[in-house]
Design an enzyme around this catalytic site. Structure first.
Site, PDB file in Angstrom:
ATOM      1  N   ASP A   1       0.844  -1.190   0.000  1.00 15.78           N
ATOM      2  CA  ASP A   1       0.000   0.000   0.000  1.00 15.78           C
ATOM      3  C   ASP A   1       0.878   1.239   0.000  1.00 15.78           C
ATOM      4  O   ASP A   1       2.047   1.188   0.364  1.00 15.78           O
ATOM      5  CB  ASP A   1      -0.902   0.005   1.237  1.00 15.78           C
ATOM      6  CG  ASP A   1      -1.817   1.231   1.274  1.00 15.78           C
ATOM      7  OD1 ASP A   1      -2.440   1.524   0.242  1.00 15.78           O
ATOM      8  OD2 ASP A   1      -1.878   1.912   2.310  1.00 15.78           O
ATOM      9  N   SER A   2       0.290   2.358  -0.378  1.00 14.68           N
ATOM     10  CA  SER A   2       1.015   3.629  -0.361  1.00 14.68           C
ATOM     11  C   SER A   2       1.382   4.054   1.062  1.00 14.68           C
ATOM     12  O   SER A   2       2.248   4.885   1.252  1.00 14.68           O
ATOM     13  CB  SER A   2       0.153   4.715  -1.006  1.00 14.68           C
ATOM     14  OG  SER A   2      -1.040   4.887  -0.249  1.00 14.68           O
TER      15      SER A   2
ATOM     16  N   TYR B   1      -0.407   8.452  -2.818  1.00 16.76           N
ATOM     17  CA  TYR B   1      -0.282   8.192  -4.251  1.00 16.76           C
ATOM     18  C   TYR B   1      -1.381   8.918  -5.055  1.00 16.76           C
ATOM     19  O   TYR B   1      -1.221   9.172  -6.243  1.00 16.76           O
ATOM     20  CB  TYR B   1      -0.413   6.692  -4.535  1.00 16.76           C
ATOM     21  CG  TYR B   1       0.801   5.840  -4.233  1.00 16.76           C
ATOM     22  CD1 TYR B   1       1.926   6.366  -3.591  1.00 16.76           C
ATOM     23  CD2 TYR B   1       0.825   4.503  -4.618  1.00 16.76           C
ATOM     24  CE1 TYR B   1       3.027   5.573  -3.318  1.00 16.76           C
ATOM     25  CE2 TYR B   1       1.924   3.697  -4.360  1.00 16.76           C
ATOM     26  CZ  TYR B   1       3.027   4.233  -3.701  1.00 16.76           C
ATOM     27  OH  TYR B   1       4.110   3.442  -3.458  1.00 16.76           O
ATOM     28  N   GLY B   2      -2.499   9.206  -4.402  1.00 19.59           N
ATOM     29  CA  GLY B   2      -3.676   9.774  -5.082  1.00 19.59           C
ATOM     30  C   GLY B   2      -3.369  10.889  -6.075  1.00 19.59           C
ATOM     31  O   GLY B   2      -3.813  10.838  -7.221  1.00 19.59           O
TER      32      GLY B   2
ATOM     33  N   CYS C   1      -4.269  -0.842  -2.358  1.00 19.25           N
ATOM     34  CA  CYS C   1      -4.334   0.597  -2.597  1.00 19.25           C
ATOM     35  C   CYS C   1      -5.143   0.774  -3.871  1.00 19.25           C
ATOM     36  O   CYS C   1      -4.786   0.217  -4.918  1.00 19.25           O
ATOM     37  CB  CYS C   1      -2.907   1.129  -2.775  1.00 19.25           C
ATOM     38  SG  CYS C   1      -2.808   2.814  -3.380  1.00 19.25           S
ATOM     39  N   ASN C   2      -6.230   1.503  -3.780  1.00 19.65           N
ATOM     40  CA  ASN C   2      -7.107   1.660  -4.942  1.00 19.65           C
ATOM     41  C   ASN C   2      -6.429   2.389  -6.083  1.00 19.65           C
ATOM     42  O   ASN C   2      -6.602   2.033  -7.248  1.00 19.65           O
ATOM     43  CB  ASN C   2      -8.374   2.414  -4.535  1.00 19.65           C
ATOM     44  CG  ASN C   2      -9.353   1.534  -3.785  1.00 19.65           C
ATOM     45  OD1 ASN C   2     -10.220   0.939  -4.389  1.00 19.65           O
ATOM     46  ND2 ASN C   2      -9.208   1.432  -2.477  1.00 19.65           N
ATOM     47  N   THR C   3      -5.632   3.416  -5.733  1.00 22.10           N
ATOM     48  CA  THR C   3      -4.958   4.193  -6.770  1.00 22.10           C
ATOM     49  C   THR C   3      -4.016   3.282  -7.560  1.00 22.10           C
ATOM     50  O   THR C   3      -4.029   3.266  -8.801  1.00 22.10           O
ATOM     51  CB  THR C   3      -4.172   5.348  -6.125  1.00 22.10           C
ATOM     52  OG1 THR C   3      -5.036   6.057  -5.230  1.00 22.10           O
ATOM     53  CG2 THR C   3      -3.644   6.296  -7.169  1.00 22.10           C
TER      54      THR C   3
ATOM     55  N   CYS D   1     -11.206   3.475  -1.136  1.00 23.65           N
ATOM     56  CA  CYS D   1      -9.847   3.801  -0.699  1.00 23.65           C
ATOM     57  C   CYS D   1      -9.665   3.087   0.623  1.00 23.65           C
ATOM     58  O   CYS D   1     -10.535   3.148   1.488  1.00 23.65           O
ATOM     59  CB  CYS D   1      -9.680   5.311  -0.515  1.00 23.65           C
ATOM     60  SG  CYS D   1      -8.118   5.766   0.292  1.00 23.65           S
ATOM     61  N   THR D   2      -8.535   2.381   0.769  1.00 22.81           N
ATOM     62  CA  THR D   2      -8.368   1.543   1.970  1.00 22.81           C
ATOM     63  C   THR D   2      -8.137   2.364   3.240  1.00 22.81           C
ATOM     64  O   THR D   2      -8.111   1.799   4.331  1.00 22.81           O
ATOM     65  CB  THR D   2      -7.214   0.527   1.768  1.00 22.81           C
ATOM     66  OG1 THR D   2      -6.092   1.211   1.241  1.00 22.81           O
ATOM     67  CG2 THR D   2      -7.651  -0.565   0.810  1.00 22.81           C
ATOM     68  N   HIS D   3      -7.950   3.670   3.106  1.00 25.22           N
ATOM     69  CA  HIS D   3      -7.889   4.499   4.312  1.00 25.22           C
ATOM     70  C   HIS D   3      -9.283   4.746   4.904  1.00 25.22           C
ATOM     71  O   HIS D   3      -9.413   4.983   6.096  1.00 25.22           O
ATOM     72  CB  HIS D   3      -7.285   5.875   3.992  1.00 25.22           C
ATOM     73  CG  HIS D   3      -5.807   5.867   3.803  1.00 25.22           C
ATOM     74  ND1 HIS D   3      -5.221   5.382   2.678  1.00 25.22           N
ATOM     75  CD2 HIS D   3      -4.793   6.268   4.616  1.00 25.22           C
ATOM     76  CE1 HIS D   3      -3.890   5.517   2.785  1.00 25.22           C
ATOM     77  NE2 HIS D   3      -3.619   6.048   3.961  1.00 25.22           N
TER      78      HIS D   3
END
Lengths: 264, 264
Positions: free
Chosen positions: B9-10, B41-42, B72-74, B183-185
């Site tokens: 992940d970022s 990363y977004g 990470c979705n991005t 978004c995983t956040h």
């Protein structure tokens, strides 16, 4: 990929899986076999269940299906592994998808399973759950009166409510947080089961979960039907095509189903 | 199979995925890389996101991982397909699991997606949802203020509530029945998001769903860790191991995490 997905069941119960596949994967074509003439499988010997399930599998293989879903818990418990090892296409049962969904939803680890005598005796859910998390507590209950209620169309109303209530009585003391409907007939009884077991218990339908996993595996194998197809489903039964068509039309809320009687 | 599952992940957001893998698959060992030093990363270019994601992937490959989860979705939107085609192990992103879960839950077909600017601009969720069902209506919304709230630890309280409320204002008119946290956040903000969007909307967390699909694919490939293993997780960060360990211990509710700082 436009090849059909094959779905097999001892009767009409697997239509709950077919319905979910149609809803979650509306581009996919389904070929369904219901062995209505020899239903129910629950009380039969393992040898018979295995033989009948192979009969249906071999029937569908001729149509070049891209995936086989064994939409019957009893058959999954007995013969999934053997069929999976023999065929070159992905073969899914309904037990592990239900087990995985239960492990996702359960926070207390107290998980109930309802099933036919055959499924409960096989201990298949308990084994599946504990192979992934050995700390869960599983309460399993055989409900031999449920399938006949569904196959006869009496799954609503007071008679069904009385039977469900009496059957689940002993389970209410187990303080479950998740209950698996370990038979594809049971989702028709879900409103009553939910009412009897209590709103705080999450009821898991193996049909919904298996459709979801079918999507995951087809995507993983890059064989989903993408884009705008109009699927042409076909239904085969070993019993009366008329009775099958009536029940299937009602459950799937679709008119003009193509239902053919076959010999296995 | 005792080999570890790699998760990248970022930053710390992917820990929501790691936490779910630990909960749903308690026998599995996780090796996690968070590129905290280069997070978020977004807002970055696709080229940079691809390069950084490959850096993390190559780092984990040396440990003979049996599966890679791009948490990470991005990064999933930009480079999942390329990595999937290159590696011989299964590679999962977080977008399709979230999309599939939304299609399972949604009955109205009105699905919302929250994500970073990069994820929303890529249109990845909309494409994923419509590839499976072209009739769904997708409302997508970029929420650039959410990741900084989470990375700074301010994801609870009035300040977070004000920002979430203001951001989601325009979405309330869309009458969604399902909302994907793309978004995983964002699962850290889930209680506030659920409160703001309303109890009638089902909020889907990609973390839970990806853990579920990891289980499906490992089982399909017969490489689940079965039986009673004690997993030894390892965490790698490109930033401060102390700050990472503090956040990770709190989120995962685990003491004595092994966190190592690495160069990529």
């Amino acid at each position: 990929m436009k090849k059909p997905i094959g779905i097999i069941d001892s009767g009409v119960g697997g239509l709950t899986v077919a319905k979910e596949v149609m809803r979650q994967l509306p581009n996919e074509t389904i070929y369904y076999v219901g062995d209505t003439a020899r239903c129910p499988y629950g009380p039969r010997s393992s040898e018979e269940v295995a033989r009948f399930t192979w009969d249906m599998t071999e029937y569908l293989i001729q149509y070049d299906i891209k995936m086989l879903i064994i939409a019957c818990n009893t058959a999954t418990a007995v013969v999934l592994n053997e069929i999976k090892e023999t065929l070159s296409i992905p073969v899914l049962g309904v037990i592990l998808p239900g087990a995985r969904a239960a492990l996702k939803h359960s926070h207390s680890g107290k998980i109930g399973v309802l099933g036919t005598v055959g499924t409960i005796r096989s201990n298949a859910y308990s084994k599946a759950l504990k192979s992934i998390n050995q700390d869960v507590k599983v309460s399993a209950l055989a409900c031999p009166k449920f399938v006949p209620l569904v196959e006869s169309g009496e799954y609503e109303g007071d008679f069904a409510r009385r039977i469900v209530s009496k059957t689940l009585q002993q389970m209410k003391a187990d303080r479950l947080d998740t209950l698996i409907l370990g038979c594809t007939h049971y989702p028709l009884l879900e409103p009553i089961i939910q009412e009897v077991i209590g709103a705080e218990v999450k009821v898991i339908s193996s049909g919904e979960e298996t459709a979801r996993e079918a999507s995951t595996i087809l995507d993983y194998n890059e064989s989903l039907a993408v884009g705008d197809h109009t699927p042409h489903h076909r239904f085969f039964t070993t019993g009366s095509s008329k009775i099958f068509a009536q029940l299937a039309s009602k459950w799937l809320q679709q008119d003009h189903l193509i239902v053919e009687t076959i010999d296995l």
